[in-house]
Enzyme design. Structure first.
Site, PDB file in Angstrom:
ATOM      1  N   LYS A 191      12.470 -21.913  -1.412  1.00  0.00           N
ATOM      2  CA  LYS A 191      11.785 -21.862  -0.113  1.00  0.00           C
ATOM      3  C   LYS A 191      12.820 -21.893   1.019  1.00  0.00           C
ATOM      4  CE  LYS A 191       7.586 -23.841  -2.038  1.00  0.00           C
ATOM      5  NZ  LYS A 191       6.684 -24.982  -2.224  1.00  0.00           N
ATOM      6  N   GLN A 215       6.322 -31.168  -1.109  1.00  0.00           N
ATOM      7  CA  GLN A 215       6.322 -30.561  -2.437  1.00  0.00           C
ATOM      8  C   GLN A 215       5.586 -31.468  -3.431  1.00  0.00           C
ATOM      9  OE1 GLN A 215       7.392 -27.484  -3.023  1.00  0.00           O
ATOM     10  NE2 GLN A 215       6.997 -27.525  -5.205  1.00  0.00           N
ATOM     11  N   ASP A 240       0.897 -24.886   3.719  1.00  0.00           N
ATOM     12  CA  ASP A 240       0.516 -24.796   2.304  1.00  0.00           C
ATOM     13  C   ASP A 240      -0.973 -24.477   2.149  1.00  0.00           C
ATOM     14  OD1 ASP A 240       2.392 -25.031   0.257  1.00  0.00           O
ATOM     15  OD2 ASP A 240       2.575 -27.203   0.503  1.00  0.00           O
TER      16      ASP A 240
HETATM   17  N1  GUN Z   1       3.993 -27.535  -6.262  1.00  0.00           N
HETATM   18  C1  GUN Z   1       3.739 -26.402  -6.949  1.00  0.00           C
HETATM   19  N2  GUN Z   1       3.323 -25.414  -6.126  1.00  0.00           N
HETATM   20  C2  GUN Z   1       3.320 -25.931  -4.878  1.00  0.00           C
HETATM   21  C3  GUN Z   1       3.004 -25.404  -3.599  1.00  0.00           C
HETATM   22  O1  GUN Z   1       2.607 -24.244  -3.432  1.00  0.00           O
HETATM   23  N3  GUN Z   1       3.153 -26.264  -2.552  1.00  0.00           N
HETATM   24  C4  GUN Z   1       3.560 -27.546  -2.697  1.00  0.00           C
HETATM   25  N4  GUN Z   1       3.644 -28.307  -1.614  1.00  0.00           N
HETATM   26  N5  GUN Z   1       3.858 -28.077  -3.879  1.00  0.00           N
HETATM   27  C5  GUN Z   1       3.749 -27.267  -4.963  1.00  0.00           C
END
Ligand code: GUN
Length: 293
Positions: free
Chosen positions: A52, A96, A119
């Site tokens: 990211k 996350q 998100d």
């Molecule tokens: N863990 C796995 N996929 C995601 C996601 O798209 N966003 C977040 N914040 N955590 C994750």
């Protein structure tokens, strides 16, 4: 059969976003700013967050990574979220997941200001999506819809089977596929662990979106000729021939299913690369105040 190249589409979208950011900067606006909170050292989460941050660079965004050890208290995490909510220099942020067990993920998600929830996990965004209002749509469902759009897959009136009912993929993608929009407007059936006649129902489908986390679940006898298959599975299976010691396995028996399909996504290189660029798009929308002013 057309292979849906998620990596290429994701690279195209990131280039489009980067061009838009440079226009914003040339017009005197600041760069979009995404912050990410990472708790602990889970291998998968470390990789996702690193990717990211890398995608932010490619798109010309500012990024900030805030790290905590596993022992961080829920209180401290919530205080950091409060700071980010009130920081006008941060357009959007993510926490996350998963989080350590002593922290309530739901409490954390609901503490995030929905106007910065890039998100798309906050109940306000989930609710607005389900009634078709502007909102931040979560990364995987919006990545799937974007792939269908860019490959001109006919969804109007199509029979679409969604395998899996998770809050992150199955439920939202089912909701988007039945929305009166393009892509969308499909007749959607959601199948899950308590469903009967799974094979028979899949055989009727024009589009199958497999999001179970069960490697190779969709076999050739479940797929009708000319169907479109979207494989969301990314299960790590041990593989001694790889440096990492594992490979990613989709929910579809690709080798036998692909030849029957009109369109199919590979794993890796299908839905996966799209998810991060959906997050980048949401961050750009947040910076431009296009969803919430
Ligand atoms: N863990 C796995 N996929 C995601 C996601 O798209 N966003 C977040 N914040 N955590 C994750």
């Amino acid at each position: 059969m057309t292979l849906i190249d998620g990596k290429k589409v994701a690279d195209d979208i990131k280039r489009e976003i980067a061009a838009e950011v440079e226009e914003m900067v040339a017009a005197g606006q600041r760069r979009p700013h995404l912050a990410a909170i990472l708790v602990g050292h889970d291998g998968g989460s470390e990789t996702y967050v690193a990717n990211k941050v890398k995608a932010c660079e490619v798109c010309g965004f500012k990024s900030t990574l805030i790290r905590f050890e596993d022992e961080v208290s829920e209180e401290e995490l919530l205080a950091t979220i409060d700071k980010l909510n009130n920081d006008p220099g941060v357009d959007g942020f993510i926490v996350q997941l998963p989080l350590p067990r002593h922290i309530s993920e739901q409490r954390v998600i609901e503490a995030i200001d929905y106007r910065k929830d890039v998100d798309g996990f906050h109940p306000v965004n989930v609710g607005r999506m389900s009634i078709g209002l502007p909102c931040f749509v979560s990364a995987t469902p919006s990545g799937i819809i974007e792939l269908l759009r860019r490959y001109n897959v006919e969804t109007k009136g199509a029979k679409c089977v969604v395998l899996g009912r998770s809050n992150i993929v199955g439920k939202p993608v089912a909701s988007l596929m039945m929305q009166k929009s393009e892509p969308g407007n499909a007749t959607v059936t959601v199948l899950h662990s308590a469903s009967r006649d799974i094979k028979e129902t899949c055989r009727e489908a024009d589009i199958i979106i497999a999001a179970l986390g069960s490697p190779g679940f969709v076999t050739a006898d479940m797929v009708k000729d000319g169907a479109t298959i979207i494989d969301v599975g990314t299960t790590r299976v041990p593989d001694a021939t790889r440096k990492s010691g594992f490979r990613l396995s989709g929910d579809v028996d690709f080798a036998n299913v692909a030849e029957k399909c009109a369109f199919i996504t590979p794993v890796p290189g299908g839905v996966g690369p799209m998810t991060i660029c959906s997050l980048m798009r949401n961050t750009l929308l947040a910076a431009k105040k296009e969803i919430y002013s």
